[in-house]
Design a protein around this motif. Structure first.
Motif, PDB file in Angstrom:
ATOM      1  N   ARG A  71       0.732  -1.140  -0.027  1.00 40.44           N
ATOM      2  CA  ARG A  71      -0.025  -0.144   0.013  1.00 40.44           C
ATOM      3  C   ARG A  71       0.875   1.155   0.030  1.00 40.44           C
ATOM      4  O   ARG A  71       0.548   2.220  -0.693  1.00 40.44           O
ATOM      5  N   HIS A  72       1.889   1.169   0.791  1.00 40.61           N
ATOM      6  CA  HIS A  72       2.774   2.581   0.756  1.00 40.61           C
ATOM      7  C   HIS A  72       3.665   2.634  -0.501  1.00 40.61           C
ATOM      8  O   HIS A  72       3.460   3.838  -0.991  1.00 40.61           O
ATOM      9  N   LEU A  73       4.100   1.694  -0.987  1.00 41.34           N
ATOM     10  CA  LEU A  73       4.731   1.718  -2.297  1.00 41.34           C
ATOM     11  C   LEU A  73       3.800   2.042  -3.454  1.00 41.34           C
ATOM     12  O   LEU A  73       4.284   2.894  -4.406  1.00 41.34           O
ATOM     13  N   ALA A  74       2.608   1.830  -3.448  1.00 37.12           N
ATOM     14  CA  ALA A  74       1.618   2.173  -4.142  1.00 37.12           C
ATOM     15  C   ALA A  74       1.286   3.729  -4.446  1.00 37.12           C
ATOM     16  O   ALA A  74       1.429   4.535  -5.387  1.00 37.12           O
ATOM     17  N   ARG A  78       2.355   6.455  -7.081  1.00 40.37           N
ATOM     18  CA  ARG A  78       1.422   7.520  -7.411  1.00 40.37           C
ATOM     19  C   ARG A  78       1.914   8.859  -7.103  1.00 40.37           C
ATOM     20  O   ARG A  78       1.889  10.029  -7.898  1.00 40.37           O
ATOM     21  N   ARG A  79       2.654   9.190  -5.874  1.00 39.05           N
ATOM     22  CA  ARG A  79       3.101  10.531  -5.511  1.00 39.05           C
ATOM     23  C   ARG A  79       4.122  10.947  -6.845  1.00 39.05           C
ATOM     24  O   ARG A  79       4.062  12.252  -7.278  1.00 39.05           O
ATOM     25  N   TRP A  80       5.196  10.478  -6.690  1.00 39.32           N
ATOM     26  CA  TRP A  80       6.091  10.795  -7.587  1.00 39.32           C
ATOM     27  C   TRP A  80       5.830  10.749  -9.020  1.00 39.32           C
ATOM     28  O   TRP A  80       6.296  11.560  -9.856  1.00 39.32           O
ATOM     29  N   PHE A  81       5.158   9.675  -9.646  1.00 38.22           N
ATOM     30  CA  PHE A  81       5.230   9.768 -11.083  1.00 38.22           C
ATOM     31  C   PHE A  81       3.980  10.354 -11.619  1.00 38.22           C
ATOM     32  O   PHE A  81       3.919  11.202 -12.364  1.00 38.22           O
ATOM     33  N   ARG A  82       2.654  10.163 -10.888  1.00 38.41           N
ATOM     34  CA  ARG A  82       1.579  10.857 -11.474  1.00 38.41           C
ATOM     35  C   ARG A  82       1.562  12.511 -10.879  1.00 38.41           C
ATOM     36  O   ARG A  82       1.315  13.232 -11.385  1.00 38.41           O
ATOM     37  N   SER A  83       1.527  12.546  -9.543  1.00 47.80           N
ATOM     38  CA  SER A  83       1.496  13.991  -8.915  1.00 47.80           C
ATOM     39  C   SER A  83       2.544  14.957  -9.272  1.00 47.80           C
ATOM     40  O   SER A  83       2.413  15.991  -9.852  1.00 47.80           O
ATOM     41  N   GLU A  88      -0.455  15.565 -12.150  1.00 51.83           N
ATOM     42  CA  GLU A  88      -1.852  15.180 -12.077  1.00 51.83           C
ATOM     43  C   GLU A  88      -2.477  15.355 -10.495  1.00 51.83           C
ATOM     44  O   GLU A  88      -1.520  15.509  -9.549  1.00 51.83           O
ATOM     45  N   ASP A  89      -3.467  15.750 -10.279  1.00 58.14           N
ATOM     46  CA  ASP A  89      -4.242  15.862  -8.803  1.00 58.14           C
ATOM     47  C   ASP A  89      -4.353  14.380  -8.404  1.00 58.14           C
ATOM     48  O   ASP A  89      -5.685  13.997  -8.800  1.00 58.14           O
ATOM     49  N   ALA A  90      -3.702  13.803  -8.051  1.00 61.22           N
ATOM     50  CA  ALA A  90      -3.767  12.540  -7.491  1.00 61.22           C
ATOM     51  C   ALA A  90      -3.308  12.369  -6.258  1.00 61.22           C
ATOM     52  O   ALA A  90      -2.340  11.940  -5.893  1.00 61.22           O
ATOM     53  N   PRO A  91      -4.379  12.539  -5.077  1.00 61.51           N
ATOM     54  CA  PRO A  91      -4.032  12.336  -3.789  1.00 61.51           C
ATOM     55  C   PRO A  91      -3.497  10.904  -3.343  1.00 61.51           C
ATOM     56  O   PRO A  91      -3.951   9.846  -4.296  1.00 61.51           O
ATOM     57  N   PRO A  92      -2.906  10.590  -2.166  1.00 61.62           N
ATOM     58  CA  PRO A  92      -2.499   9.244  -2.227  1.00 61.62           C
ATOM     59  C   PRO A  92      -3.852   8.172  -2.039  1.00 61.62           C
ATOM     60  O   PRO A  92      -4.715   8.726  -1.705  1.00 61.62           O
ATOM     61  N   ARG A  93      -3.823   6.977  -2.283  1.00 61.62           N
ATOM     62  CA  ARG A  93      -5.092   6.006  -2.040  1.00 61.62           C
ATOM     63  C   ARG A  93      -5.101   5.511  -0.730  1.00 61.62           C
ATOM     64  O   ARG A  93      -6.273   5.376  -0.426  1.00 61.62           O
ATOM     65  N   PHE A  94      -3.967   5.393   0.002  1.00 61.16           N
ATOM     66  CA  PHE A  94      -4.103   4.955   1.248  1.00 61.16           C
ATOM     67  C   PHE A  94      -3.766   5.801   2.683  1.00 61.16           C
ATOM     68  O   PHE A  94      -4.130   5.194   3.661  1.00 61.16           O
ATOM     69  N   SER A  95      -3.175   6.705   2.387  1.00 60.98           N
ATOM     70  CA  SER A  95      -2.825   7.744   3.609  1.00 60.98           C
ATOM     71  C   SER A  95      -3.461   9.095   3.061  1.00 60.98           C
ATOM     72  O   SER A  95      -3.682   9.073   2.056  1.00 60.98           O
ATOM     73  N   SER A  96      -3.445   9.803   4.077  1.00 56.66           N
ATOM     74  CA  SER A  96      -3.922  11.037   3.846  1.00 56.66           C
ATOM     75  C   SER A  96      -3.352  12.247   5.133  1.00 56.66           C
ATOM     76  O   SER A  96      -2.595  11.676   5.909  1.00 56.66           O
ATOM     77  N   GLY A  97      -3.664  13.422   4.896  1.00 57.99           N
ATOM     78  CA  GLY A  97      -3.204  14.142   5.983  1.00 57.99           C
ATOM     79  C   GLY A  97      -3.707  14.025   7.450  1.00 57.99           C
ATOM     80  O   GLY A  97      -3.173  13.871   8.463  1.00 57.99           O
ATOM     81  N   ALA A  98      -5.034  13.533   7.322  1.00 58.82           N
ATOM     82  CA  ALA A  98      -5.923  13.044   8.353  1.00 58.82           C
ATOM     83  C   ALA A  98      -5.528  11.895   8.942  1.00 58.82           C
ATOM     84  O   ALA A  98      -5.468  11.372  10.026  1.00 58.82           O
ATOM     85  N   ASP A  99      -4.898  10.950   8.071  1.00 61.88           N
ATOM     86  CA  ASP A  99      -4.523   9.517   8.576  1.00 61.88           C
ATOM     87  C   ASP A  99      -3.055   9.328   7.784  1.00 61.88           C
ATOM     88  O   ASP A  99      -2.878   8.538   6.835  1.00 61.88           O
ATOM     89  N   TRP A 121      -1.429  -1.090  -6.690  1.00 61.01           N
ATOM     90  CA  TRP A 121      -0.092  -0.953  -6.809  1.00 61.01           C
ATOM     91  C   TRP A 121       0.185  -1.453  -8.389  1.00 61.01           C
ATOM     92  O   TRP A 121       1.127  -0.425  -9.002  1.00 61.01           O
ATOM     93  N   ARG A 122      -0.396  -2.263  -8.844  1.00 64.36           N
ATOM     94  CA  ARG A 122      -0.161  -2.506 -10.303  1.00 64.36           C
ATOM     95  C   ARG A 122      -0.880  -1.449 -11.146  1.00 64.36           C
ATOM     96  O   ARG A 122       0.014  -1.033 -12.036  1.00 64.36           O
ATOM     97  N   ALA A 123      -1.711  -0.823 -11.126  1.00 64.58           N
ATOM     98  CA  ALA A 123      -2.050   0.308 -11.704  1.00 64.58           C
ATOM     99  C   ALA A 123      -1.035   1.644 -11.516  1.00 64.58           C
ATOM    100  O   ALA A 123      -0.721   2.028 -12.722  1.00 64.58           O
ATOM    101  N   GLU A 124      -0.611   1.752 -10.495  1.00 66.95           N
ATOM    102  CA  GLU A 124       0.450   2.779 -10.329  1.00 66.95           C
ATOM    103  C   GLU A 124       1.627   2.348 -11.111  1.00 66.95           C
ATOM    104  O   GLU A 124       2.308   3.165 -11.705  1.00 66.95           O
TER     105      GLU A 124
END
Length: 183
Positions: A71-74, A78-83, A88-99, A121-124
């Motif tokens: 989950r972390h590596l997904a 996402r962060r490094w390649f998409r965002s 792209e506006d691509a917030p993390p899938r599994f973590s957030s500012g609140a969590d 992970w595979r999609a990212e």
């Protein structure tokens, strides 16, 4: 006379072992992509055959688990390649500012959670591979809120380092789960 043995031998994989297919000469982009691919394949090998046991924690009070690493590596892909690189506006899938530890804390032994982690992970990874292949060069720059301007070259090197560090964790986690050791 007995032959000395190594503490760690090769993991046995069901299919071809892609971890050792890296180029040793040639194009820098292809070589970096190969090394990143080998690190990704290592993560898959370390997680193979564990299903719901992927969420088993290392030791208390740590929330570190193989599923948490997926989950972390997904999220890192996402962060490094998409965002950062694609903008792209691509917030993390599994973590957030609140969590902020949601990638690890939410790694629970539920078939739907495991499937969603691997799907993400595979999609990212697929997005990242397409992005790297289509990029006009390694010197293209993305803007990161923390580091500032970063090149695609830097992101690729960083991602190899990110996986290598976490694959070390994966070695220990796998051994803790079922005793399997190996490269």
């Amino acid at each position: 006379m007995t032959r000395p043995s190594r503490r760690a031998e090769m993991f046995v994989t069901a299919g071809p072992d892609r971890r050792f297919d890296t180029r040793t000469t040639g194009d820098e982009r292809a070589m970096l992509a190969d090394f990143l691919g080998a690190q990704r394949a290592t993560l898959e090998v370390k997680c193979a055959g564990l299903e719901l046991r992927l969420s088993q924690r290392a030791v208390q009070p740590s929330t570190l688990s193989l599923l948490g690493l997926v989950r972390h590596l997904a999220d890192m892909e996402r962060r490094w390649f998409r965002s950062v690189m694609a903008g792209e506006d691509a917030p993390p899938r599994f973590s957030s500012g609140a969590d902020p530890d949601g990638d690890f804390d939410g790694a629970v032994p539920d078939p739907a959670v495991v499937a969603a982690a691997w799907e993400a992970w595979r999609a990212e990874v697929a997005f990242a591979d397409r992005f790297v292949a289509a990029a006009p060069g390694l010197d293209i720059v993305g803007e990161d809120a923390w580091r500032g301007a970063v090149s695609l070259r830097w992101v690729l090197v960083h991602m190899v380092e990110e996986y290598a560090r976490h694959n070390g964790h994966a070695d220990l986690l796998r051994e803790r789960i079922d005793g399997a050791r190996g490269l």
